[in-house]
Design an enzyme around this catalytic site. Structure first.
Site, PDB file in Angstrom:
ATOM      1  N   ASP A 155     -16.412 -18.753   7.441  1.00 56.90           N
ATOM      2  CA  ASP A 155     -16.224 -19.768   6.562  1.00 56.90           C
ATOM      3  C   ASP A 155     -17.466 -20.156   6.039  1.00 56.90           C
ATOM      4  O   ASP A 155     -18.435 -19.655   6.718  1.00 56.90           O
ATOM      5  CB  ASP A 155     -15.153 -21.039   6.839  1.00 56.90           C
ATOM      6  N   ASP A 211     -10.474 -20.749  -2.023  1.00 54.76           N
ATOM      7  CA  ASP A 211      -8.889 -19.263  -1.714  1.00 54.76           C
ATOM      8  C   ASP A 211      -7.874 -19.732  -2.674  1.00 54.76           C
ATOM      9  O   ASP A 211      -7.628 -20.400  -3.613  1.00 54.76           O
ATOM     10  CB  ASP A 211      -8.656 -21.400  -0.735  1.00 54.76           C
TER      11      ASP A 211
END
Ligand SMILES: *[C@@H]1O[C@H](CO)[C@@H](O)[C@H](O)[C@H]1NC(C)=O
Ligand SMILES: *[C@@H]1O[C@H](CO)[C@@H](O)[C@H](O)[C@H]1NC(C)=O
Ligand SMILES: *[C@@H]1O[C@H](CO)[C@@H](O)[C@H](O)[C@H]1NC(C)=O
Ligand SMILES: *[C@@H]1O[C@H](CO)[C@@H](O)[C@H](O)[C@H]1NC(C)=O
Ligand SMILES: *[C@@H]1O[C@H](CO)[C@@H](O)[C@H](O)[C@H]1NC(C)=O
Ligand SMILES: *[C@@H]1O[C@H](CO)[C@@H](O)[C@H](O)[C@H]1NC(C)=O
Ligand SMILES: *[C@@H]1O[C@H](CO)[C@@H](O)[C@H](O)[C@H]1NC(C)=O
Length: 630
Positions: A155, A211
């Site tokens: 991430d 996202d």
């Protein structure tokens, strides 16, 4: 003598070529030849994970047929780590969730015939605030390899300001390669820093958008950006529009089927979901070949063995018939079209090549075309959002340039020629021009900032003064609507190498509208002028597009540039009262006064309320003591 030089030259050339050859060597192992399929803990469980959950999931993936259908990765997301490392730099595992460590869990997953994935971030902390891998890439890669990890989702949270993502991700890629173990490297950078320009060499998959959320609009928004870059994915480097939200209880059956169909046609990593098919070995992503906003989509892509996949989508909230010409639009002739969800088959040999499909709201049809042949390559009716995306002309009605056509060029913020740096990123948006905008500009999450760089601005009438109309999206959440007091966004503008210039844009505190503000700029080059939007101190608005129109009369254009170059001052200038679209912002003085007025009003109201409360209290006590006396 000549021959000596010549030989040295050849030797040098040879070495340079060797260097290049080295740099071009395929660094990515060839094991990710089809997009990964599997299951990940995050969307359903967040941080509530432990070794029991992983064991149960591994059992279920086998007993319920997921493994047999091709879903072979079981991936841990955030929160398997603690907040600490040992003195020698080894990461400490969360002792409550995984009291026996990660290795036994990985062993159990492997014993079921599944592969095992794990998660970290290219920063100091993960997104959930656990220990991440920045500066400990080698230690962590070693741990992963020792435990038998097969997949790493990496991430982009909590990094140090100003360190570019390509650098941070390269460190982990190299560390993983050094271990000698085949570990799938999933670059999870949400499309920041034009991810698709560097990540295909970095990892086996790369995220292209923010996202996913568990709703239909999120899927539509993601496709708006992902469709522009999906062709950059392929075997060993899959373009990743994020995980599947199927079965999480919000999408309707039709929406879930559409979501799944497009994701698999695009050759997206299918992490979490139900079963339909194994991924095709050819690994060519389907392209969006027709798109009508809020209406319909047609996607098409080649498959192995001379076949093809077609997905037709109805975006309308009511049913409609959608027609596709298989031969002209998809370049496929003869054979059969089989609908994969209903198994209906259409014979294309002797009938017309036109398929008409009645689709319910948000539903899709997914056809596999087989037994035919390709006539021509796919043609798409969609213009990629490069700059300039839209060019309009208008006839001036001012005295200055009577009868002259003045070109106005629109540059979408999401245009692929632009560089979107730091935390700034492109995001799909229903109400935006071009279907997307750039968000997170300015000081977003101190000390992390976002920057939007237009690199390819053309001076349509040659170097000179231009009016720049900035179309911005007011805000996307109440907590981040510019300045609380002044109701303004702040934005720093730099044009080519000019001095920075700050502007303040009105906030209407309404995310469903876009606003305009115009300012003057001087472009001193014909091509590839650069305009940079950012702010190291304050949060800026999201930008939808800018539009440039020549500002000075044609015959004075050159003169202005000369004057500007002589003075060497800022190449941004305020427009007159009526040109700017925000009269109060035209001069600093009126802006300060206007902002001061709002603040003053706020303070006066607050003072009045406090005074009133004090007065009431005083009266109350007074009365009490009066009664006591009685
Ligand atoms: C982190 O680990 C160090 C030893 O490496 C230890 O001294 C410290 O107490 C630990 N901190 C926490 C919060 O567990
Ligand atoms: C680091 O320390 C841990 C225990 O604190 C030990 O298990 C591990 O082997 C050590 N690693 C190295 C590379 O020394
Ligand atoms: C679709 O086409 C069929 C057959 O031509 C027709 O009966 C139906 O009304 C059409 N549906 C819509 C929503 O237009
Ligand atoms: C197509 O039509 C020809 C004659 O018109 C016939 O011989 C052939 O069998 C047909 N093919 C199919 C697949 O129906
Ligand atoms: C490839 O396509 C042909 C028809 O075009 C079919 O007969 C054959 O079974 C297919 N092969 C595979 C491996 O699917
Ligand atoms: C499709 O494009 C490729 C390369 O761009 C070319 O080699 C091929 O011949 C084309 N195929 C057809 C059927 O036009
Ligand atoms: C855009 O500008 C950059 C930097 O000036 C340049 O390298 C690039 O070639 C330009 N791209 C196009 C499509 O003009």
């Amino acid at each position: 003598m000549f021959y000596l030089y010549y030989t040295i030259f050849l030797l040098l050339l040879y070495n340079v070529l060797l260097l290049y050859a080295k740099a071009d060597e395929p660094i990515i192992p060839s094991f990710a030849t089809t997009p990964p399929m599997g299951w990940n803990t995050w969307n359903k469980y967040g941080c509530a994970i432990d070794h029991h959950l992983i064991q149960q999931t591994a059992d279920a993936m086998v007993s319920e047929g997921y493994l047999a259908a091709g879903y072979n990765y079981l991936n841990l997301d955030d929160c398997w780590q603690s907040n600490n490392r040992t003195d020698n730099g080894t990461i400490v595992i969360d002792p409550l969730a995984f009291p026996f460590g990660i290795k036994p869990v990985a062993d159990y997953v492997h014993s079921k015939g599944l592969k095992f994935g794990i998660y970290s971030s290219a920063g100091r902390k993960t997104c959930a605030g656990r220990m991440a891998s920045l500066e400990y890439e080698k230690n962590d890669a070693k741990s992963y390899s020792d435990w038998g990890v097969d997949y790493l989702k990496y991430d982009n949270c909590n990094y140090d300001e100003g360190v570019p993502a390509p650098l941070r991700f390269r460190h982990m890629r190299d560390a993983l390669l050094q271990t000698g173990r085949d570990i799938f490297f999933s670059v999870c950078t949400w499309g920041v820093e034009n991810t698709w320009e560097w990540a295909p060499e970095m990892g086996h998959s790369f995220r292209t958008h923010d996202d996913i959320y568990n709703d239909w609009q999120s899927i539509v928004d993601i496709l708006q950006v992902h469709s522009q870059v999906v062709h950059l994915g392929g075997p060993g480097h899959w373009a990743d529009p994020d995980m599947l939200e199927i079965g999480n209880g919000v999408l309707s059956i039709d929406e879930s089927i559409t979501h799944f169909s497009i994701w698999s046609a695009m050759k997206a990593p299918l992490i979490l979901g139900n079963s339909l098919t194994n991924q095709d070995p050819l690994g060519k992503p389907a392209l969006r070949i027709r798109h009508i906003k809020e209406d319909q989509d047609v996607w098409g892509g080649p498959l192995s063995n001379n076949s093809m996949v077609v997905v037709i989508v109805n975006y309308k909230p009511y049913p409609q018939n959608i027609t596709v010409d298989i031969s002209t639009e998809l370049g496929y002739a003869d054979g059969y079209a089989r609908e994969l969800w209903t198994q209906d088959e259409i014979n294309l040999v002797n009938s017309s090549s036109i398929i008409t499909q009645t689709l319910r709201p948000h539903a899709c049809a997914m056809y596999k075309l087989t037994h035919g042949y390709l006539i021509h390559n796919l043609t798409t009716s969609i213009t990629p959002s490069n700059n300039p995306s839209v060019t309009t002309t208008m006839t001036s009605n001012t005295n200055k340039q009577q009868g002259t056509e003045i070109p106005t060029i629109r540059y979408e913020a999401e245009g692929l020629n632009n560089l979107v740096q730091g935390l700034a990123r492109r995001k799909g948006c229903a109400l935006c021009s071009g279907g997307a905008y750039v968000m997170a500009i300015g000081n977003v999450n101190r000390p992390q900032t976002g920057t939007l760089i237009y690199r390819n601005i053309t001076a349509s009438l040659g170097p000179g003064e231009y009016t720049m109309r900035i179309n911005y999206l007011d805000c996307f959440s109440w907590s981040t609507c510019g300045d609380f007091f002044t109701r303004r966004w702040h934005l720093r503008i730099r044009v080519n190498n000019g001095e920075p210039y700050w502007i303040s844009l009105k906030s209407k505190r309404n995310p469903t509208i876009t606003s305009d503000y115009s300012i003057g700029i001087v472009l001193d080059k014909q091509e590839n002028n650069e305009i940079i939007f950012d702010d190291p101190n304050a949060y800026g608005p999201s930008i939808d597009y800018i539009e440039l129109t020549p500002h000075t009369p044609l015959n004075q254009h050159q003169y202005v540039v000369q004057r500007y170059q002589q003075e060497g001052s800022s190449n941004v200038f305020e427009l007159s009262f009526w040109e700017s679209g925000d009269p109060l912002a035209t001069t600093r003085l009126t802006r300060v006064l206007a902002d001061f007025f709002w603040e003053l009003l706020f303070i006066v109201i607050c003072c009045a309320l406090i005074l009133r409360t004090l007065l009431l209290l005083y009266k109350h006590r007074h009365r009490l003591s009066y009664y006591k006396k009685l």
